[in-house]
Design a protein around this motif. Structure first.
Motif, PDB file in Angstrom:
ATOM      1  N   TYR A  33       1.316   3.885   7.305  1.00 32.47           N
ATOM      2  CA  TYR A  33       0.191   4.174   6.263  1.00 32.47           C
ATOM      3  C   TYR A  33      -0.265   2.608   6.085  1.00 32.47           C
ATOM      4  CZ  TYR A  33      -2.105   4.711   1.925  1.00 32.47           C
ATOM      5  OH  TYR A  33      -3.195   4.650   1.056  1.00 32.47           O
ATOM      6  N   ALA A  34       0.739   1.643   5.562  1.00 30.26           N
ATOM      7  CA  ALA A  34       0.303   0.374   5.122  1.00 30.26           C
ATOM      8  C   ALA A  34      -0.607  -0.284   6.454  1.00 30.26           C
ATOM      9  CB  ALA A  34       1.427  -0.306   4.655  1.00 30.26           C
ATOM     10  N   ALA A  35      -0.413  -0.232   7.471  1.00 34.60           N
ATOM     11  CA  ALA A  35      -0.893  -0.686   8.261  1.00 34.60           C
ATOM     12  C   ALA A  35      -2.295  -0.232   8.522  1.00 34.60           C
ATOM     13  CB  ALA A  35      -0.384  -0.584   9.827  1.00 34.60           C
ATOM     14  N   PHE A  36      -2.403   1.087   8.589  1.00 35.55           N
ATOM     15  CA  PHE A  36      -3.882   1.891   8.294  1.00 35.55           C
ATOM     16  C   PHE A  36      -4.646   1.136   7.347  1.00 35.55           C
ATOM     17  CE2 PHE A  36      -2.320   5.487  10.961  1.00 35.55           C
ATOM     18  CZ  PHE A  36      -3.249   5.597  11.937  1.00 35.55           C
ATOM     19  N   VAL A  37      -4.092   1.045   5.973  1.00 37.51           N
ATOM     20  CA  VAL A  37      -4.770   0.611   4.869  1.00 37.51           C
ATOM     21  C   VAL A  37      -5.167  -0.970   5.205  1.00 37.51           C
ATOM     22  CG1 VAL A  37      -4.412  -0.559   2.519  1.00 37.51           C
ATOM     23  CG2 VAL A  37      -3.563   1.938   3.165  1.00 37.51           C
TER      24      VAL A  37
ATOM     25  N   TYR B  80       7.882  -5.433   8.507  1.00 36.70           N
ATOM     26  CA  TYR B  80       7.828  -4.707   9.757  1.00 36.70           C
ATOM     27  C   TYR B  80       6.374  -5.321  10.348  1.00 36.70           C
ATOM     28  CZ  TYR B  80      11.526  -2.135   7.345  1.00 36.70           C
ATOM     29  OH  TYR B  80      12.538  -1.815   6.442  1.00 36.70           O
ATOM     30  N   HIS B  81       5.427  -5.245   9.831  1.00 40.74           N
ATOM     31  CA  HIS B  81       4.103  -5.548  10.553  1.00 40.74           C
ATOM     32  C   HIS B  81       4.275  -6.922  10.833  1.00 40.74           C
ATOM     33  CE1 HIS B  81       1.734  -2.929   7.529  1.00 40.74           C
ATOM     34  NE2 HIS B  81       2.497  -2.306   7.856  1.00 40.74           N
ATOM     35  N   ARG B  82       5.227  -7.798  10.409  1.00 43.11           N
ATOM     36  CA  ARG B  82       5.288  -9.260  11.081  1.00 43.11           C
ATOM     37  C   ARG B  82       6.199  -9.119  12.324  1.00 43.11           C
ATOM     38  NH1 ARG B  82       5.799 -10.098   5.752  1.00 43.11           N
ATOM     39  NH2 ARG B  82       8.067 -10.846   5.759  1.00 43.11           N
ATOM     40  N   GLY B  83       6.909  -8.135  12.387  1.00 40.89           N
ATOM     41  CA  GLY B  83       7.957  -8.074  13.564  1.00 40.89           C
ATOM     42  C   GLY B  83       9.283  -8.361  12.962  1.00 40.89           C
ATOM     43  N   VAL B  84       9.513  -8.628  11.625  1.00 47.38           N
ATOM     44  CA  VAL B  84      10.949  -8.852  11.098  1.00 47.38           C
ATOM     45  C   VAL B  84      11.636  -7.576  11.179  1.00 47.38           C
ATOM     46  CG1 VAL B  84      12.295 -10.029   9.282  1.00 47.38           C
ATOM     47  CG2 VAL B  84      10.120 -11.007  10.047  1.00 47.38           C
ATOM     48  N   GLY B  85      12.387  -7.288  12.045  1.00 50.93           N
ATOM     49  CA  GLY B  85      13.235  -5.879  12.280  1.00 50.93           C
ATOM     50  C   GLY B  85      12.310  -4.759  12.293  1.00 50.93           C
ATOM     51  N   GLY B  86      13.165  -3.618  12.485  1.00 50.75           N
ATOM     52  CA  GLY B  86      12.394  -2.516  12.671  1.00 50.75           C
ATOM     53  C   GLY B  86      12.593  -1.404  11.532  1.00 50.75           C
ATOM     54  N   ALA B  87      11.793  -0.226  11.193  1.00 51.26           N
ATOM     55  CA  ALA B  87      12.064   0.395  10.088  1.00 51.26           C
ATOM     56  C   ALA B  87      13.449   1.286  10.326  1.00 51.26           C
ATOM     57  CB  ALA B  87      10.748   1.220  10.194  1.00 51.26           C
ATOM     58  N   PRO B  88      14.253   1.357   9.228  1.00 49.65           N
ATOM     59  CA  PRO B  88      15.656   1.950   9.476  1.00 49.65           C
ATOM     60  C   PRO B  88      15.507   3.585   9.435  1.00 49.65           C
ATOM     61  CG  PRO B  88      15.321   1.234   7.211  1.00 49.65           C
ATOM     62  CD  PRO B  88      14.014   0.762   7.976  1.00 49.65           C
ATOM     63  N   THR B  89      14.368   4.184   9.084  1.00 51.91           N
ATOM     64  CA  THR B  89      14.147   5.630   9.049  1.00 51.91           C
ATOM     65  C   THR B  89      13.012   6.012   9.339  1.00 51.91           C
ATOM     66  OG1 THR B  89      13.498   5.646   6.729  1.00 51.91           O
ATOM     67  CG2 THR B  89      15.928   5.545   7.010  1.00 51.91           C
ATOM     68  N   ALA B  90      12.490   7.286   9.520  1.00 52.05           N
ATOM     69  CA  ALA B  90      11.533   7.873  10.037  1.00 52.05           C
ATOM     70  C   ALA B  90      10.339   7.661   8.712  1.00 52.05           C
ATOM     71  CB  ALA B  90      11.502   9.421  10.532  1.00 52.05           C
ATOM     72  N   GLU B  91      10.846   8.086   7.824  1.00 54.29           N
ATOM     73  CA  GLU B  91       9.985   7.878   6.330  1.00 54.29           C
ATOM     74  C   GLU B  91       9.629   6.599   6.340  1.00 54.29           C
ATOM     75  OE1 GLU B  91       9.891   8.177   1.512  1.00 54.29           O
ATOM     76  OE2 GLU B  91      11.629   9.217   2.742  1.00 54.29           O
TER      77      GLU B  91
ATOM     78  N   PRO C 280       0.649  -1.380   0.082  1.00 52.23           N
ATOM     79  CA  PRO C 280       0.012  -0.020  -0.016  1.00 52.23           C
ATOM     80  C   PRO C 280       0.819   1.360  -0.028  1.00 52.23           C
ATOM     81  CG  PRO C 280      -1.045  -1.635   1.696  1.00 52.23           C
ATOM     82  CD  PRO C 280       0.359  -2.107   0.998  1.00 52.23           C
ATOM     83  N   CYS C 281       2.070   1.287   0.601  1.00 54.06           N
ATOM     84  CA  CYS C 281       2.913   2.406   0.717  1.00 54.06           C
ATOM     85  C   CYS C 281       3.387   2.828  -0.886  1.00 54.06           C
ATOM     86  CB  CYS C 281       3.990   2.268   1.729  1.00 54.06           C
ATOM     87  SG  CYS C 281       5.491   1.269   1.051  1.00 54.06           S
ATOM     88  N   GLY C 282       3.479   2.120  -1.738  1.00 48.90           N
ATOM     89  CA  GLY C 282       3.687   2.190  -3.072  1.00 48.90           C
ATOM     90  C   GLY C 282       5.252   1.965  -3.444  1.00 48.90           C
ATOM     91  N   VAL C 283       6.049   1.187  -2.542  1.00 48.87           N
ATOM     92  CA  VAL C 283       7.243   0.936  -2.946  1.00 48.87           C
ATOM     93  C   VAL C 283       7.631  -0.243  -3.546  1.00 48.87           C
ATOM     94  CG1 VAL C 283       9.566   0.738  -1.775  1.00 48.87           C
ATOM     95  CG2 VAL C 283       8.154   2.486  -1.255  1.00 48.87           C
ATOM     96  N   GLY C 284       6.960  -1.328  -3.131  1.00 45.06           N
ATOM     97  CA  GLY C 284       7.468  -2.562  -3.665  1.00 45.06           C
ATOM     98  C   GLY C 284       6.471  -3.685  -3.186  1.00 45.06           C
ATOM     99  N   ASP C 285       6.745  -4.914  -3.257  1.00 46.62           N
ATOM    100  CA  ASP C 285       5.921  -6.171  -3.154  1.00 46.62           C
ATOM    101  C   ASP C 285       5.717  -5.880  -1.404  1.00 46.62           C
ATOM    102  OD1 ASP C 285       4.953  -8.906  -3.279  1.00 46.62           O
ATOM    103  OD2 ASP C 285       6.480  -9.128  -1.871  1.00 46.62           O
ATOM    104  N   TYR C 286       4.497  -6.234  -0.899  1.00 49.72           N
ATOM    105  CA  TYR C 286       3.758  -5.981   0.456  1.00 49.72           C
ATOM    106  C   TYR C 286       4.827  -6.827   1.326  1.00 49.72           C
ATOM    107  CZ  TYR C 286       1.540  -6.448   4.895  1.00 49.72           C
ATOM    108  OH  TYR C 286       1.298  -6.538   6.244  1.00 49.72           O
ATOM    109  N   TYR C 287       5.218  -8.123   1.007  1.00 46.46           N
ATOM    110  CA  TYR C 287       5.884  -9.020   1.906  1.00 46.46           C
ATOM    111  C   TYR C 287       7.245  -8.637   2.187  1.00 46.46           C
ATOM    112  CZ  TYR C 287       1.386 -11.350   2.604  1.00 46.46           C
ATOM    113  OH  TYR C 287       0.237 -11.705   2.829  1.00 46.46           O
TER     114      TYR C 287
END
Length: 122
Positions: free
Chosen positions: A37-41, A19-30, A6-13
């Motif tokens: 946003y993808a979680a809201f969707v 990140y939604h599955r808990g595999v690592g954390g987002a490396p940047t604020a963006e 949903p964020c428009g960057v690539g394949d969801y998984y």
């Protein structure tokens, strides 16, 4: 390849889904903002609450099941990289019938990026 993220960057998984599955954390604020946003969707309230700063996080979050998000446009970022402890991301999130324009603030908490709050823009 699976479904588009949903964020428009690539394949969801391979994108926000990890990140939604808990595999690592987002490396940047963006990246965190995009994953939120993808979680809201996708209606992932648990992820939204986990990635919200404890000092501003609501006790619970109820999403409008009738709201259909249709796109995300990142308008600009300030700081928020691996070298920062805070950052902002300005974005426009479109939904059926309108859009939300916000500048979100993020901070590192226990080593991970978390959402603090946002300011609605015109």
């Amino acid at each position: 390849m699976g479904s588009l993220c949903p964020c428009g960057v690539g394949d969801y998984y391979g994108c926000c889904g990890r990140y939604h599955r808990g595999v690592g954390g987002a490396p940047t604020a963006e990246v965190l903002m995009r994953s939120r946003y993808a979680a809201f969707v996708r209606g992932d309230v648990g992820y939204l609450l986990r990635t919200w700063h404890p000092r501003t996080r609501p006790v619970r979050l109820e999403l409008d099941p009738g709201l259909r998000w249709t796109g995300l446009e990142v308008l600009g970022t300030t700081d928020g990289s691996a070298f920062h402890t805070a950052g902002t991301v300005a974005f426009r999130a479109s939904y059926r019938g309108g859009s939300l324009h916000e500048r979100s603030r993020f901070e590192r908490f226990d080593g991970a990026w978390v959402y603090v709050d946002g300011e609605f823009l015109d």
